[in-house]
Design a protein around this motif. Sequence first.
Motif, short mmCIF file in Angstrom:
data_model
loop_
_atom_site.label_atom_id
_atom_site.label_comp_id
_atom_site.label_asym_id
_atom_site.label_seq_id
_atom_site.Cartn_x
_atom_site.Cartn_y
_atom_site.Cartn_z
N ILE A 299 0.78 -1.25 -0.02
CA ILE A 299 -0.05 0.08 0.05
C ILE A 299 0.95 1.27 -0.07
O ILE A 299 0.65 2.12 -0.68
CB ILE A 299 -0.99 0.06 1.18
CG1 ILE A 299 -2.07 -1.12 0.96
CG2 ILE A 299 -1.64 1.22 1.60
CD1 ILE A 299 -2.88 -1.26 2.39
N GLY A 302 2.27 1.78 -3.29
CA GLY A 302 1.21 2.15 -4.22
C GLY A 302 1.28 3.81 -4.06
O GLY A 302 1.10 4.64 -4.98
N LEU A 305 3.95 5.85 -5.37
CA LEU A 305 3.98 5.78 -6.95
C LEU A 305 3.09 6.96 -7.38
O LEU A 305 3.16 7.68 -8.30
CB LEU A 305 3.57 4.58 -7.45
CG LEU A 305 3.71 4.27 -8.96
CD1 LEU A 305 5.02 4.74 -9.50
CD2 LEU A 305 3.57 2.64 -9.29
N ILE A 306 1.67 7.00 -6.75
CA ILE A 306 0.76 7.73 -6.89
C ILE A 306 1.28 9.30 -6.59
O ILE A 306 1.24 10.23 -7.34
CB ILE A 306 -0.52 7.59 -6.20
CG1 ILE A 306 -1.07 6.14 -6.66
CG2 ILE A 306 -1.51 8.77 -6.42
CD1 ILE A 306 -2.44 5.91 -5.83
N PHE B 136 -4.50 0.43 -15.09
CA PHE B 136 -4.20 -0.65 -14.78
C PHE B 136 -4.88 -1.12 -13.53
O PHE B 136 -4.57 -2.26 -13.08
CB PHE B 136 -2.86 -0.47 -14.39
CG PHE B 136 -2.06 -1.27 -15.88
CD1 PHE B 136 -1.92 -2.49 -16.05
CD2 PHE B 136 -1.68 -0.21 -16.83
CE1 PHE B 136 -1.13 -2.83 -17.12
CE2 PHE B 136 -0.86 -0.88 -17.88
CZ PHE B 136 -0.78 -2.31 -18.19
N MET B 199 0.26 6.15 -12.43
CA MET B 199 -0.53 6.33 -11.30
C MET B 199 -1.84 5.39 -11.02
O MET B 199 -2.14 4.89 -9.89
CB MET B 199 -1.18 7.71 -11.36
CG MET B 199 -0.55 8.70 -11.26
SD MET B 199 -1.45 10.28 -11.40
CE MET B 199 -2.13 10.47 -9.54
N ILE B 201 -1.15 2.35 -11.94
CA ILE B 201 -0.55 1.18 -10.86
C ILE B 201 -0.50 1.32 -9.62
O ILE B 201 -0.74 0.15 -8.91
CB ILE B 201 0.99 0.84 -11.62
CG1 ILE B 201 0.42 0.50 -13.32
CG2 ILE B 201 1.87 -0.10 -11.07
CD1 ILE B 201 2.15 0.17 -14.09
N GLY B 202 -0.10 2.35 -9.26
CA GLY B 202 0.08 2.80 -7.63
C GLY B 202 -1.32 2.61 -7.00
O GLY B 202 -1.42 1.78 -5.97
N LEU B 203 -2.38 2.96 -7.90
CA LEU B 203 -3.77 2.87 -7.40
C LEU B 203 -4.00 1.27 -7.28
O LEU B 203 -4.66 0.70 -6.26
CB LEU B 203 -4.57 3.59 -8.33
CG LEU B 203 -6.16 3.32 -7.76
CD1 LEU B 203 -6.40 4.13 -6.48
CD2 LEU B 203 -7.01 4.00 -9.08
N PHE B 205 -2.17 -1.13 -6.82
CA PHE B 205 -1.60 -1.61 -5.44
C PHE B 205 -2.24 -1.28 -4.37
O PHE B 205 -2.63 -2.22 -3.67
CB PHE B 205 -0.20 -0.96 -5.31
CG PHE B 205 0.95 -1.53 -6.15
CD1 PHE B 205 0.72 -2.45 -7.17
CD2 PHE B 205 2.33 -1.36 -5.94
CE1 PHE B 205 1.56 -2.80 -7.82
CE2 PHE B 205 3.25 -1.86 -6.48
CZ PHE B 205 2.91 -2.79 -7.54
N VAL B 206 -2.75 -0.14 -3.99
CA VAL B 206 -3.47 0.43 -2.81
C VAL B 206 -4.85 -0.51 -2.83
O VAL B 206 -5.16 -0.95 -1.85
CB VAL B 206 -3.83 1.92 -3.07
CG1 VAL B 206 -4.53 2.45 -1.90
CG2 VAL B 206 -2.32 2.61 -2.91
N TYR B 209 -3.80 -4.34 -2.31
CA TYR B 209 -3.32 -4.70 -0.99
C TYR B 209 -4.13 -4.21 0.21
O TYR B 209 -4.03 -4.77 1.41
CB TYR B 209 -1.79 -4.42 -0.92
CG TYR B 209 -1.13 -5.21 -1.82
CD1 TYR B 209 -0.68 -6.50 -1.45
CD2 TYR B 209 -0.66 -4.58 -3.01
CE1 TYR B 209 -0.10 -7.34 -2.46
CE2 TYR B 209 -0.06 -5.50 -3.98
CZ TYR B 209 0.22 -6.80 -3.66
OH TYR B 209 0.97 -7.54 -4.41
N GLY B 210 -4.98 -3.16 -0.19
CA GLY B 210 -5.95 -2.99 0.84
C GLY B 210 -6.91 -3.86 1.21
O GLY B 210 -7.16 -4.32 2.31
N GLN B 212 -6.32 -7.03 0.60
CA GLN B 212 -5.44 -8.15 1.56
C GLN B 212 -5.24 -7.86 2.83
O GLN B 212 -5.35 -8.54 3.71
CB GLN B 212 -3.99 -8.03 0.85
CG GLN B 212 -3.32 -9.27 1.16
CD GLN B 212 -1.99 -9.56 0.33
OE1 GLN B 212 -2.00 -9.47 -0.61
NE2 GLN B 212 -0.89 -9.95 1.21
N GLU B 316 -5.97 -11.15 -5.74
CA GLU B 316 -5.38 -11.10 -7.25
C GLU B 316 -6.51 -11.29 -8.15
O GLU B 316 -6.23 -11.53 -9.47
CB GLU B 316 -4.26 -11.80 -7.23
CG GLU B 316 -3.33 -11.71 -6.37
CD GLU B 316 -1.82 -11.70 -7.06
OE1 GLU B 316 -1.41 -12.46 -7.81
OE2 GLU B 316 -0.95 -10.69 -6.51
N PHE B 319 -6.73 -8.75 -10.94
CA PHE B 319 -5.58 -8.52 -11.81
C PHE B 319 -5.35 -9.53 -12.75
O PHE B 319 -4.85 -9.28 -13.84
CB PHE B 319 -4.38 -8.38 -10.93
CG PHE B 319 -3.06 -8.06 -11.28
CD1 PHE B 319 -2.91 -6.72 -11.90
CD2 PHE B 319 -2.02 -8.78 -11.62
CE1 PHE B 319 -2.01 -6.47 -12.62
CE2 PHE B 319 -1.00 -8.84 -12.29
CZ PHE B 319 -0.85 -7.40 -12.83
#
Lengths: 327, 389
Positions: A299, A302, A305-306, B136, B199, B201-203, B205-206, B209-210, B212, B316, B319
């Motif tokens: 997290i 991410g 990165l954002i 993404f 961005m 891709i970062g989102l 992840f958030v 994994y949020g 998860q 996942e 994804f």
Amino acid sequence: MSDPVQMFQVAVSFEAFSDLEFWTSVGVIAGIYVVFSTGLQMNVGFTGIQNFGQVGFMAIGAYTMAILTAEEGWNFWLSLPVAVAVAVGFGLIIGLPSLRLRADYFAIVTIAAAEAIRLIALNARDLTNGAQGIFGFDDSWDSISESIEEFIIDLGWTDVPAQFPLFLVTWGLAVLLMFVFSRIQSTPWGRVLRAVREDEDAARALGKNAFAYKLQSLALAATTGALAGFLLALSLKFVVPDEFQPLVTFIGYVVLLLGGLANYWGVAIGAIIMWTVLEGLRFLELPLSETKIAALRFIILGLVLIGLMAFRPQGAFGKREEMVLGE
Amino acid sequence: MEAGQLAGKRNLILSERFANASDRFSRAPGWVKAGAGVLLLDLVLVLADRLPDSIGEWALLLVIFAATVAVITRLEDNPAVIAAAVLANIVAILVLYHGLHDVAQRGINGLSLGAIYALGAVGLTLVYGILRLVNFAHGDFLTFGAYMAYLVNVTWGLPLVYGVAFAIATTALLGIALEKVMWAPMRSRGAGMLQLLLMTIGLAFVIRYGIQFIWGTELRQLDVNRTDTVNFLDLRIGRTQLIVILVGFAALVGTGLMLRATLLGKRMRALSDDLNLAETSGIDTSRVIVYTWVFAAGLAGLAGVFAAALTQLQPELGFELLLPIFAAVVLGGIGNAFGALTAGIVLGVVIEWSTFVVAPGLKLAVGFLILIIVLIIRPQGIFGRARAV
């Protein structure tokens, strides 16, 4: 602090924080990502091609080396250049048709190609042993590692961490790559690369074959990807498909952007910052389970990165005038 | 350095040869191109499967090949018809080798997969076409929807219908919130496409994994009927699968009608064509963009619940569906909702059929291969118009 159990926990945590064994292995991972991302830097930062399939080259390098050594009985050192050649060959196969496409299409093609490689590695059991992976390719490396260790012990440092020889080799290679690539960048070849990034049509108008330069840039990225693959295989002592998820490329991008675009030495800074923060998080005494902490790390990744893309698209230490993501 | 320059010279020649060869090939008459393409495809199919074992099979194979080449040569200019002919060619060979029943049975499994791809792809392509946003995080919208349905259906113990409604509503809200917080401000700052891509891709992840963080990595299941089957014309269809296919197709038809027949749909397509032109002609673009997110995210939420109902929930989930969904978007032509819809369904079916000739674990790799081949031959997609690619 009166609770003895709690005091004990803090003490353990501090001990772990200064644990050389642990930080050496973190250093190896960080170094592997430096090697991995120097090629990305050449693509993204200097050529302006958005390679999202770097992990595919890593997988091909690691698997070719492991298959040739462990299953075909090749000499370890002979397998390395062959594996690099295979990765470069794959880079050319992917690059020839897809480098002519628009940037977003290229990104999707490369990520799909890397995923296809992982799926093939997972399913071609005769060749790759599927999800079980390949072991026993690192005898030659082990003997070298031992002699490095003995050499250090002779120097007077007795409790050498197990991965310390690999740490030395990884960072030696990383520094060499950053140095060589930085030098390449100030040659005529490197200047054409930047010209292609800035204005492909202008570069072509000057008689430069922009496509060939992009292809060469991709081939060099494939080389560093394969090298990172060898190092990863040696540090894990096995090769499994699961290590080559698209996530690896994304982490490579975070390293790249933390360090800044168009700056090879920034890759090292990015990798060191990222892995220190991510692994240091283990030592915050959070009342959370292992899975939750793992999730929290990503997290944070991410959010970084954002945040970087929103407020500093050239990366933390990148040069604004060399920014290439604006399009 | 020297090695690099030497390699450079060789590549130069290599790439020139490649360019010359492809030029020569593109100037060849239509029947040569069609013949070469179909021959290659059929050879791959036959070699991956088995060689014909009787004269009759050889003859039928030749007839199929000749018919496909003839059709493609006649209708050279229409890529959708060519795609259909190629598809018919594949179906004919599969039926010849494996019988109609098996082909139809796997085709049905493919339909439910295709419905999920199509639901995901319609939203992704609208956002891609209108906002130039390569999202993404779209796959993780699917995951988000699936876990929202899980919350209602399992944690609170309500029927799945409420779960579906809740999933669509909350995912749509997530889409609107992200538009307001992230995408609208970034657009007004003139952010580049790749900046936005990273961005997302970062989102991703958030979100992933949020999820998860809250639910962990263990496999979970929605409370659906997994055992009952419906028999239809000798074909077995799981009850849940049938519901997914029916509701999925209803939602797709509804989306298609909305895009074609309502004013909102017309405006969305206008924005997808040319955002600035649409704004100049008096469309309230920011409002239409919000509605686009409602549709895109809502359909993604629905697709996520379907995927979870047919398989299992894990962080996942979405994804893993993202790349085939992207493949459907690209095949359909970016920004073209009808194209994405058709391509999604076809891709689902073809991927399922590919298990006739490759290991089931490789079926997604086949999907990526189709994506790469189509991008190379026709970067604007099968239904797309020629734009700058």
